[in-house]
Design a protein around this motif. Structure first.
Motif, PDB file in Angstrom:
ATOM      1  N   HIS A  75       0.831  -1.203   0.000  1.00  0.00           N
ATOM      2  CA  HIS A  75       0.000   0.000   0.000  1.00  0.00           C
ATOM      3  C   HIS A  75       0.867   1.255   0.000  1.00  0.00           C
ATOM      4  N   HIS A  76       1.901   1.247   0.825  1.00  0.00           N
ATOM      5  CA  HIS A  76       2.793   2.405   0.914  1.00  0.00           C
ATOM      6  C   HIS A  76       3.487   2.667  -0.424  1.00  0.00           C
ATOM      7  N   THR A  77       3.962   1.593  -1.051  1.00  0.00           N
ATOM      8  CA  THR A  77       4.635   1.735  -2.355  1.00  0.00           C
ATOM      9  C   THR A  77       3.691   2.297  -3.404  1.00  0.00           C
ATOM     10  N   LEU A  78       2.444   1.823  -3.396  1.00  0.00           N
ATOM     11  CA  LEU A  78       1.464   2.313  -4.357  1.00  0.00           C
ATOM     12  C   LEU A  78       1.175   3.791  -4.137  1.00  0.00           C
ATOM     13  N   PHE A  79       0.902   4.173  -2.899  1.00  0.00           N
ATOM     14  CA  PHE A  79       0.489   5.547  -2.622  1.00  0.00           C
ATOM     15  C   PHE A  79       1.623   6.548  -2.810  1.00  0.00           C
ATOM     16  N   ASP A  80       2.859   6.090  -2.781  1.00  0.00           N
ATOM     17  CA  ASP A  80       3.972   6.972  -3.097  1.00  0.00           C
ATOM     18  C   ASP A  80       3.999   7.345  -4.581  1.00  0.00           C
ATOM     19  N   GLN A  81       3.243   6.612  -5.390  1.00  0.00           N
ATOM     20  CA  GLN A  81       3.240   6.857  -6.833  1.00  0.00           C
ATOM     21  C   GLN A  81       1.899   7.385  -7.348  1.00  0.00           C
ATOM     22  N   LEU A  82       0.978   7.691  -6.433  1.00  0.00           N
ATOM     23  CA  LEU A  82      -0.335   8.175  -6.837  1.00  0.00           C
ATOM     24  C   LEU A  82      -0.340   9.687  -7.039  1.00  0.00           C
ATOM     25  N   ALA A  83      -1.052  10.104  -8.079  1.00  0.00           N
ATOM     26  CA  ALA A  83      -1.278  11.530  -8.282  1.00  0.00           C
ATOM     27  C   ALA A  83      -2.606  11.948  -7.657  1.00  0.00           C
ATOM     28  N   ARG A  84      -3.546  11.026  -7.623  1.00  0.00           N
ATOM     29  CA  ARG A  84      -4.857  11.317  -7.054  1.00  0.00           C
ATOM     30  C   ARG A  84      -5.550  10.008  -6.678  1.00  0.00           C
ATOM     31  N   VAL A  85      -6.641  10.133  -5.932  1.00  0.00           N
ATOM     32  CA  VAL A  85      -7.428   8.983  -5.494  1.00  0.00           C
ATOM     33  C   VAL A  85      -8.834   9.106  -6.064  1.00  0.00           C
ATOM     34  N   SER A  86      -9.360   8.009  -6.573  1.00  0.00           N
ATOM     35  CA  SER A  86     -10.728   8.013  -7.097  1.00  0.00           C
ATOM     36  C   SER A  86     -11.699   7.517  -6.029  1.00  0.00           C
ATOM     37  N   GLN A  87     -12.976   7.713  -6.270  1.00  0.00           N
ATOM     38  CA  GLN A  87     -14.000   7.228  -5.350  1.00  0.00           C
ATOM     39  C   GLN A  87     -13.938   5.707  -5.224  1.00  0.00           C
ATOM     40  N   THR A  88     -13.645   5.038  -6.335  1.00  0.00           N
ATOM     41  CA  THR A  88     -13.571   3.576  -6.315  1.00  0.00           C
ATOM     42  C   THR A  88     -12.408   3.097  -5.464  1.00  0.00           C
ATOM     43  N   VAL A  89     -11.262   3.734  -5.621  1.00  0.00           N
ATOM     44  CA  VAL A  89     -10.088   3.389  -4.814  1.00  0.00           C
ATOM     45  C   VAL A  89     -10.392   3.611  -3.333  1.00  0.00           C
ATOM     46  N   LEU A  90     -11.049   4.708  -3.034  1.00  0.00           N
ATOM     47  CA  LEU A  90     -11.414   4.990  -1.644  1.00  0.00           C
ATOM     48  C   LEU A  90     -12.354   3.913  -1.101  1.00  0.00           C
ATOM     49  N   ALA A  91     -13.300   3.478  -1.925  1.00  0.00           N
ATOM     50  CA  ALA A  91     -14.259   2.452  -1.496  1.00  0.00           C
ATOM     51  C   ALA A  91     -13.573   1.124  -1.198  1.00  0.00           C
ATOM     52  N   VAL A  92     -12.525   0.790  -1.956  1.00  0.00           N
ATOM     53  CA  VAL A  92     -11.808  -0.467  -1.731  1.00  0.00           C
ATOM     54  C   VAL A  92     -11.151  -0.477  -0.348  1.00  0.00           C
ATOM     55  N   HIS A  93     -10.870   0.714   0.194  1.00  0.00           N
ATOM     56  CA  HIS A  93     -10.256   0.785   1.509  1.00  0.00           C
ATOM     57  C   HIS A  93     -11.204   0.343   2.624  1.00  0.00           C
ATOM     58  N   ILE A  94     -12.488   0.313   2.358  1.00  0.00           N
ATOM     59  CA  ILE A  94     -13.432  -0.115   3.401  1.00  0.00           C
ATOM     60  C   ILE A  94     -13.187  -1.580   3.783  1.00  0.00           C
ATOM     61  N   PRO A  95     -13.225  -2.532   2.834  1.00  0.00           N
ATOM     62  CA  PRO A  95     -12.914  -3.917   3.228  1.00  0.00           C
ATOM     63  C   PRO A  95     -11.451  -4.098   3.617  1.00  0.00           C
ATOM     64  N   LEU A  96     -10.546  -3.342   2.983  1.00  0.00           N
ATOM     65  CA  LEU A  96      -9.124  -3.472   3.310  1.00  0.00           C
ATOM     66  C   LEU A  96      -8.872  -3.158   4.779  1.00  0.00           C
ATOM     67  N   LEU A  97      -9.388  -2.030   5.252  1.00  0.00           N
ATOM     68  CA  LEU A  97      -9.153  -1.627   6.634  1.00  0.00           C
ATOM     69  C   LEU A  97     -10.023  -2.414   7.610  1.00  0.00           C
ATOM     70  N   LEU A  98     -11.226  -2.768   7.176  1.00  0.00           N
ATOM     71  CA  LEU A  98     -12.111  -3.567   8.024  1.00  0.00           C
ATOM     72  C   LEU A  98     -11.461  -4.895   8.381  1.00  0.00           C
ATOM     73  N   PHE A  99     -10.940  -5.597   7.382  1.00  0.00           N
ATOM     74  CA  PHE A  99     -10.351  -6.903   7.635  1.00  0.00           C
ATOM     75  C   PHE A  99      -8.949  -6.802   8.226  1.00  0.00           C
ATOM     76  N   SER A 100      -8.260  -5.683   8.012  1.00  0.00           N
ATOM     77  CA  SER A 100      -6.979  -5.471   8.699  1.00  0.00           C
ATOM     78  C   SER A 100      -7.208  -5.395  10.203  1.00  0.00           C
ATOM     79  N   ALA A 101      -8.247  -4.657  10.597  1.00  0.00           N
ATOM     80  CA  ALA A 101      -8.572  -4.535  12.017  1.00  0.00           C
ATOM     81  C   ALA A 101      -9.114  -5.842  12.582  1.00  0.00           C
TER      82      ALA A 101
END
Length: 224
Positions: A75-101
């Protein structure tokens, strides 16, 4: 950055990355809290036996830690190369962070002690399924970044493609392990140990594929 290039409110890559880092850090810390501790005097008196008896919990902690670390690095490597975040990318973080916790809970459940076969199969499926969601979410993030052109100028899109394939491959392996947990039982862990082999196979496959693409481009006088 011009006004037109500014991210929409709530879609700042920096803020999303910082919040995700915090969740990963908390989840990694909570993993240690799930390790059994000696509470009775006799357990403290024979600490070596207690630690040996709960060696599986330490192995589970190490495994879950490594998987969370791998996810954080991806995740860190990816976000170091992002110019912007889309709504879809933001939505994917819901299950990502939910299951991380949720991972510390599944880790503690799996290595909490002697479980009946049926209960252990459920615990194995929960642990494997949780890891699968994390890896599949990472693969989806990389894929969306490439498809939607969210990466910054100079980003290594070839490596992004490889990272996407690796995360998808590992995610599928762990999802398969979750589905087969009931018939395989403790042998499910053998599928988990195959994770490095999946990484090596994908790296080799991507190298061969890109080599053939380069040969085709050379024959046609173009670029891959």
């Amino acid at each position: 950055m011009t006004v037109d290039d500014s991210p929409r409110p709530g879609l700042s890559a920096e803020r999303v990355g910082m919040f995700t880092d915090a969740i990963f850090a908390i989840a990694i810390t909570l993993l240690a809290l799930e390790i059994p501790r000696p509470e009775e005097p006799e357990q403290l008196a024979d600490l070596g036996h207690f630690l040996s008896e709960h060696s599986g919990a330490f192995a589970g902690f190490a495994l879950a830690f490594l998987m969370l670390w791998f996810n954080w690095r991806a995740h860190h490597t990816l976000f170091d190369q992002l110019a912007r975040v889309s709504q879809t990318v933001l939505a994917v973080h819901i299950p990502l962070l939910l299951f991380s916790a949720f991972l510390p809970y599944t880790t503690g459940l799996l290595y909490s002690g002697s479980l009946p076969p049926d209960a252990r199969s459920i615990a194995l499926a929960m642990f494997g399924g949780t890891e699968a969601v994390l890896m599949l979410c990472q693969g989806l993030l990389y894929t969306l970044t490439l498809k939607q052109g969210l990466y910054a100028v100079g980003a290594n899109t070839a490596r992004m493609g490889t990272a996407a394939a690796i995360n998808w491959g590992i995610g599928i392996l762990w999802a398969l392990s979750a589905m087969l947990a009931s018939p395989l039982g403790d042998n499910t862990t053998l599928l988990w140990l195959a994770t490095p082999l999946v990484v090596v196979a994908i790296l080799y496959g991507m190298r061969v594929w890109r080599g053939r693409e380069g040969e085709r481009a050379s024959l046609h006088g173009g670029t891959p």
